[in-house]
Scaffold this motif. Sequence first.
Motif, PDB file in Angstrom:
ATOM      1  N   LEU A  35       0.668   6.086  -3.578  1.00 36.83           N
ATOM      2  CA  LEU A  35      -0.352   5.303  -2.888  1.00 36.83           C
ATOM      3  C   LEU A  35      -0.165   3.816  -3.174  1.00 36.83           C
ATOM      4  O   LEU A  35      -0.242   2.978  -2.262  1.00 36.83           O
ATOM      5  N   ALA A  36       0.083   3.471  -4.438  1.00 37.62           N
ATOM      6  CA  ALA A  36       0.322   2.074  -4.792  1.00 37.62           C
ATOM      7  C   ALA A  36       1.561   1.536  -4.088  1.00 37.62           C
ATOM      8  O   ALA A  36       1.563   0.415  -3.559  1.00 37.62           O
ATOM      9  N   LEU A  37       2.632   2.336  -4.068  1.00 34.09           N
ATOM     10  CA  LEU A  37       3.855   1.904  -3.393  1.00 34.09           C
ATOM     11  C   LEU A  37       3.616   1.685  -1.902  1.00 34.09           C
ATOM     12  O   LEU A  37       4.093   0.697  -1.314  1.00 34.09           O
ATOM     13  N   THR A  38       2.852   2.571  -1.283  1.00 35.54           N
ATOM     14  CA  THR A  38       2.566   2.449   0.148  1.00 35.54           C
ATOM     15  C   THR A  38       1.754   1.197   0.447  1.00 35.54           C
ATOM     16  O   THR A  38       2.021   0.486   1.431  1.00 35.54           O
ATOM     17  N   LEU A  39       0.769   0.906  -0.391  1.00 35.23           N
ATOM     18  CA  LEU A  39      -0.038  -0.294  -0.175  1.00 35.23           C
ATOM     19  C   LEU A  39       0.792  -1.563  -0.322  1.00 35.23           C
ATOM     20  O   LEU A  39       0.639  -2.515   0.454  1.00 35.23           O
ATOM     21  N   SER A  44       3.677  -6.223   2.105  1.00 39.18           N
ATOM     22  CA  SER A  44       4.849  -6.997   1.696  1.00 39.18           C
ATOM     23  C   SER A  44       5.247  -8.082   2.700  1.00 39.18           C
ATOM     24  O   SER A  44       5.803  -9.112   2.289  1.00 39.18           O
ATOM     25  N   PRO A  45       5.011  -7.902   4.034  1.00 35.02           N
ATOM     26  CA  PRO A  45       5.305  -9.033   4.931  1.00 35.02           C
ATOM     27  C   PRO A  45       4.556 -10.300   4.578  1.00 35.02           C
ATOM     28  O   PRO A  45       5.047 -11.400   4.844  1.00 35.02           O
ATOM     29  N   LEU A  46       3.367 -10.175   3.979  1.00 35.96           N
ATOM     30  CA  LEU A  46       2.641 -11.364   3.522  1.00 35.96           C
ATOM     31  C   LEU A  46       3.441 -12.106   2.464  1.00 35.96           C
ATOM     32  O   LEU A  46       3.516 -13.344   2.476  1.00 35.96           O
ATOM     33  N   THR A 190       7.189   3.307   7.364  1.00 31.18           N
ATOM     34  CA  THR A 190       5.903   3.407   6.671  1.00 31.18           C
ATOM     35  C   THR A 190       4.973   2.282   7.091  1.00 31.18           C
ATOM     36  O   THR A 190       3.782   2.494   7.354  1.00 31.18           O
ATOM     37  N   ARG A 191       5.512   1.068   7.186  1.00 28.08           N
ATOM     38  CA  ARG A 191       4.694  -0.078   7.575  1.00 28.08           C
ATOM     39  C   ARG A 191       4.194   0.071   9.012  1.00 28.08           C
ATOM     40  O   ARG A 191       3.018  -0.195   9.300  1.00 28.08           O
ATOM     41  N   ASN A 192       5.053   0.506   9.911  1.00 27.23           N
ATOM     42  CA  ASN A 192       4.630   0.691  11.297  1.00 27.23           C
ATOM     43  C   ASN A 192       3.556   1.765  11.408  1.00 27.23           C
ATOM     44  O   ASN A 192       2.582   1.622  12.169  1.00 27.23           O
ATOM     45  N   TYR A 193       3.740   2.860  10.649  1.00 29.38           N
ATOM     46  CA  TYR A 193       2.732   3.921  10.676  1.00 29.38           C
ATOM     47  C   TYR A 193       1.385   3.412  10.175  1.00 29.38           C
ATOM     48  O   TYR A 193       0.335   3.708  10.767  1.00 29.38           O
ATOM     49  N   LEU A 194       1.397   2.644   9.087  1.00 30.30           N
ATOM     50  CA  LEU A 194       0.145   2.129   8.543  1.00 30.30           C
ATOM     51  C   LEU A 194      -0.521   1.152   9.505  1.00 30.30           C
ATOM     52  O   LEU A 194      -1.748   1.143   9.637  1.00 30.30           O
ATOM     53  N   VAL A 195       0.274   0.341  10.171  1.00 29.35           N
ATOM     54  CA  VAL A 195      -0.291  -0.599  11.137  1.00 29.35           C
ATOM     55  C   VAL A 195      -0.953   0.156  12.288  1.00 29.35           C
ATOM     56  O   VAL A 195      -2.101  -0.132  12.675  1.00 29.35           O
TER      57      VAL A 195
END
Length: 360
Positions: A35-39, A44-46, A190-195
Amino acid sequence: MVLPRGLVVLLGTAAAVVTGAGIMAMSWLIGPVFLALTLVIAVSPLHSWLRRKGLPGWLAAAALVVCVYAILLSLVVVLVVSVAQLATELPRYADRAGALADSAVGELARFGVGTAELSRVADSLDVGRVVGILSTVLSSVSSLASNIVFLLCLLLFLSVDANTAGARIAAVAADRPQVAAALGRFASGTRNYLVVSTVFGLIVAVLDGVALALMGIPLPVLWALLSFITNYIPNVGFVLGLIPPVLLALLESGWELAVWVVVVYSVLNFVVQTLIQPRFVGDSVGLSTTVTFLALLFWAWLLGALGAILAIPLTLLAKLLLVDVDPKARWADAFLTARVRPPDTAEPGAMESGAVESDR
């Protein structure tokens, strides 16, 4: 020495069973770490944007930590306050729940259903038990706080290490370019899925909260937050977020209001979460709808509720480790991806390399 194909399958199955048992035993650690890695991957783009603006690495990492902490702590605060409000609201529904249970027993008895069994079921439907469960949950905030502190520490360390993630990936690419490419696909997927899930989750949460407030359902903010969280659960999150407000509507005003809640949720959530969102999720992560549903069942069985929420990123990680890094296993993509590319549209470089191998 080449092992027989059947023996290889049996050994692989045994290894998968042992690995699954180990993951289940270590779920208390694997779930929060992932969960921490996913967050961190999500925000990370920030960090990259701040570095491009000229900020030093330590300041960009600090901004990343603050962003992740703000997201997590705001969700925790809203959830704890809302659950505390729910615990104070439920006792006034005790008499209503008993009357509804007695009415249901009488209606079913008219159709020949045994009254003794129905009476025992009705007696077991005690709202006071729900209040007791909620009190136990709220009294265990101290143990929950230790898990939150553990998660916050993981987020801090991972956010600091994100400052050197680019150099680490470059070092991997110098020796293992396929592994580096697979890591990049995992992070971007992962980032696209979260977005996608966050955007759709915010849409349905706002719509659900407004609709429930207009219908007079108590605690619409809590049910909107629940709808937002369950949106990360593929395929069946809509149903899980529907049950509590329907039950509360039933206790508040009867069957008519409960039916209206079901209708409104079905229009707002089922269309968005079950019909529209899976298409965007499949396109963003490259997984078929069937694979996402099976992944939900598998990771929920291994890691519990956190596994259900993180089912898609966990599946992308498993695909990275088992398929993407091994050219001989690329055939498995035909059963995992949402869109299968015909062989005649393969990349020219891949066809040429295959021709060279055949000549050899």
